[in-house]
Every structure is written in structure tokens, then in C-alpha cells.
Motif scaffolding. Structure first.
Motif, PDB file in Angstrom:
ATOM      1  N   ALA A   6      17.415 -41.569  68.719  1.00  7.62           N
ATOM      2  CA  ALA A   6      17.613 -42.963  69.360  1.00  7.62           C
ATOM      3  C   ALA A   6      16.329 -42.995  70.190  1.00  7.62           C
ATOM      4  O   ALA A   6      16.066 -42.176  70.527  1.00  7.62           O
ATOM      5  N   SER A   7      16.501 -44.416  70.134  1.00  5.03           N
ATOM      6  CA  SER A   7      15.187 -44.603  70.470  1.00  5.03           C
ATOM      7  C   SER A   7      16.601 -45.566  72.841  1.00  5.03           C
ATOM      8  O   SER A   7      16.947 -46.895  72.185  1.00  5.03           O
ATOM      9  N   VAL A   8      15.633 -45.614  73.752  1.00  5.70           N
ATOM     10  CA  VAL A   8      16.070 -45.074  74.970  1.00  5.70           C
ATOM     11  C   VAL A   8      15.521 -46.657  75.756  1.00  5.70           C
ATOM     12  O   VAL A   8      14.405 -45.159  75.963  1.00  5.70           O
ATOM     13  N   CYS A   9      15.644 -48.064  75.907  1.00  7.73           N
ATOM     14  CA  CYS A   9      14.098 -48.463  77.082  1.00  7.73           C
ATOM     15  C   CYS A   9      14.576 -49.348  78.231  1.00  7.73           C
ATOM     16  O   CYS A   9      15.501 -48.918  78.598  1.00  7.73           O
TER      17      CYS A   9
ATOM     18  N   GLU B 287      23.232 -44.147  68.464  1.00  7.05           N
ATOM     19  CA  GLU B 287      23.468 -44.339  66.978  1.00  7.05           C
ATOM     20  C   GLU B 287      21.663 -43.674  67.200  1.00  7.05           C
ATOM     21  O   GLU B 287      20.573 -43.997  67.130  1.00  7.05           O
ATOM     22  N   LEU B 288      22.449 -43.031  65.232  1.00  8.50           N
ATOM     23  CA  LEU B 288      21.159 -42.153  64.808  1.00  8.50           C
ATOM     24  C   LEU B 288      19.930 -44.050  64.441  1.00  8.50           C
ATOM     25  O   LEU B 288      20.670 -44.657  63.995  1.00  8.50           O
ATOM     26  N   ARG B 289      18.693 -43.500  64.587  1.00  9.75           N
ATOM     27  CA  ARG B 289      17.805 -45.083  65.032  1.00  9.75           C
ATOM     28  C   ARG B 289      18.268 -45.957  65.216  1.00  9.75           C
ATOM     29  O   ARG B 289      17.340 -46.973  65.114  1.00  9.75           O
ATOM     30  N   GLY B 290      19.425 -46.381  66.174  1.00  5.21           N
ATOM     31  CA  GLY B 290      19.756 -47.111  67.353  1.00  5.21           C
ATOM     32  C   GLY B 290      18.597 -47.138  68.394  1.00  5.21           C
ATOM     33  O   GLY B 290      17.540 -45.957  68.824  1.00  5.21           O
ATOM     34  N   ARG B 291      18.264 -48.479  68.637  1.00  4.39           N
ATOM     35  CA  ARG B 291      16.923 -49.235  70.026  1.00  4.39           C
ATOM     36  C   ARG B 291      18.143 -49.794  70.873  1.00  4.39           C
ATOM     37  O   ARG B 291      18.815 -50.700  70.645  1.00  4.39           O
ATOM     38  N   TYR B 292      18.077 -48.835  71.971  1.00  4.17           N
ATOM     39  CA  TYR B 292      18.748 -49.815  73.445  1.00  4.17           C
ATOM     40  C   TYR B 292      18.139 -49.510  74.112  1.00  4.17           C
ATOM     41  O   TYR B 292      17.178 -49.349  74.286  1.00  4.17           O
ATOM     42  N   TYR B 293      18.459 -51.193  75.233  1.00  3.40           N
ATOM     43  CA  TYR B 293      17.600 -51.648  76.585  1.00  3.40           C
ATOM     44  C   TYR B 293      18.398 -52.230  77.260  1.00  3.40           C
ATOM     45  O   TYR B 293      19.620 -52.933  77.218  1.00  3.40           O
ATOM     46  N   LEU B 294      18.214 -51.199  78.612  1.00  3.86           N
ATOM     47  CA  LEU B 294      18.351 -51.506  79.685  1.00  3.86           C
ATOM     48  C   LEU B 294      17.562 -52.181  80.604  1.00  3.86           C
ATOM     49  O   LEU B 294      16.783 -51.908  80.874  1.00  3.86           O
TER      50      LEU B 294
ATOM     51  N   ASP C 122      15.862 -60.214  74.210  1.00  2.00           N
ATOM     52  CA  ASP C 122      15.192 -60.264  75.347  1.00  2.00           C
ATOM     53  C   ASP C 122      14.445 -58.746  75.691  1.00  2.00           C
ATOM     54  O   ASP C 122      14.198 -59.700  76.588  1.00  2.00           O
ATOM     55  N   ALA C 123      15.119 -58.007  75.400  1.00  2.00           N
ATOM     56  CA  ALA C 123      13.693 -56.894  75.757  1.00  2.00           C
ATOM     57  C   ALA C 123      12.147 -56.861  75.885  1.00  2.00           C
ATOM     58  O   ALA C 123      11.395 -56.848  76.351  1.00  2.00           O
ATOM     59  N   THR C 124      11.957 -57.310  74.770  1.00  2.00           N
ATOM     60  CA  THR C 124      10.742 -57.830  73.734  1.00  2.00           C
ATOM     61  C   THR C 124      10.286 -58.846  75.003  1.00  2.00           C
ATOM     62  O   THR C 124       9.347 -58.637  75.950  1.00  2.00           O
TER      63      THR C 124
ATOM     64  N   ARG D  32       6.570 -58.953  80.908  1.00  2.00           N
ATOM     65  CA  ARG D  32       6.462 -59.423  82.210  1.00  2.00           C
ATOM     66  C   ARG D  32       6.499 -57.888  83.017  1.00  2.00           C
ATOM     67  O   ARG D  32       6.607 -57.720  84.270  1.00  2.00           O
ATOM     68  N   SER D  33       6.319 -56.587  82.088  1.00  2.00           N
ATOM     69  CA  SER D  33       6.164 -54.958  83.193  1.00  2.00           C
ATOM     70  C   SER D  33       5.270 -54.180  83.225  1.00  2.00           C
ATOM     71  O   SER D  33       4.907 -54.626  81.759  1.00  2.00           O
TER      72      SER D  33
END
Length: 126
Positions: free
Chosen positions: A2-5, A63-70, A92-94, A99-100
Motif C-alpha cells: 500500500a502507499s501512504v502519503c 489494503e493491497l495496492r491501496g493509496r491513502y492520503y492524510l 483532494d490529495a492531488t 501547494r506543498s
């Protein structure tokens, strides 16, 4: 995996560092408008975001291959800065990422378990 940003866009309290741990492993930090991403095993994770003034925790199942953004917002009162994150969708994450600035953790105290390079944050045992 998974990917977490973690994405922080707040322009107040820019000098305050938010340290991010996944299952007690240091995965990154933000200061001012910045973001970073890391890879994590599918399964249960305890994510903690901390400043010198407080901490916020999330128990999540990735989850496997899930992408999560906080979105790492903050609560600022009388000089105290406490992380106030919320999960957001990819659209929204994009917008927030634009802006960062992307940051890479340059180092940490020797006592820290540190996620580096292509390492993966492990899941908790079921």
C-alpha cells in the motif's frame, strides 16, 4: 504493498515539526508546507503524528495496492501546535500536493527505528 502519503499545507506554525510513525517506526516528518509518501504492508497499522505539544493517532487497515492520503492540519491555540489530520481522497490529495514541497527525511537520532529508501512499514500481527 500500500502507499501512504502525509500532506501538510498549513502556513502557520511552519517551524513546528510533525513526526510520523507507523507501528512505532519513524517513516517521516513534515515542517511547513511539505509532503512525503511511504510504502506499507497490507494489514493493520497504528499511525501516530506528533509535535512537541501533542499527538494524534489512527488505527487503520491498509489494503493491497491501496493509496491513502492524510491531510496534516493542525490545532493552534495559545502557542500550542497539535496535529489534526484527516483522511482525504486522491483528488483532494492531488490538489494539496501542488501547494506543498516533497521532502525526504535526512536523518534521525540513532535510537530511532527508521524507514529508509525502499523499506516497507510492516503491518501488526493479526
Amino acid at each position: 504493498m500500500a502507499s501512504v502519503c502525509m500532506i501538510r499545507t498549513a502556513r502557520i506554525a511552519m517551524a513546528v515539526t510533525f513526526v510520523v510513525r507507523d507501528n512505532d517506526m519513524l517513516v517521516g516528518a513534515t515542517r511547513g508546507p511539505s509532503y512525503f509518501c511511504y510504502r506499507a504492508e497490507p494489514g493493520r497499522h497504528r499511525i501516530a503524528i506528533a509535535s512537541d505539544d501533542g499527538e494524534q493517532r489512527f488505527d487503520v487497515t491498509l489494503e493491497l495496492r491501496g493509496r491513502y492520503y492524510l491531510d496534516l492540519g493542525l490545532l493552534y491555540r495559545l502557542g500550542f501546535v497539535v496535529p489534526q489530520g484527516r483522511w482525504i481522497d486522491e483528488a483532494d490529495a492531488t490538489a494539496l500536493v501542488q501547494r506543498s514541497e516533497h521532502q525526504v527525511l535526512q536523518g534521525a537520532p540513532a535510537r530511532e527505528a527508521l524507514l529508509i529508501g525502499t523499506d516497507v512499514a510492516g503491518a501488526l500481527a493479526p
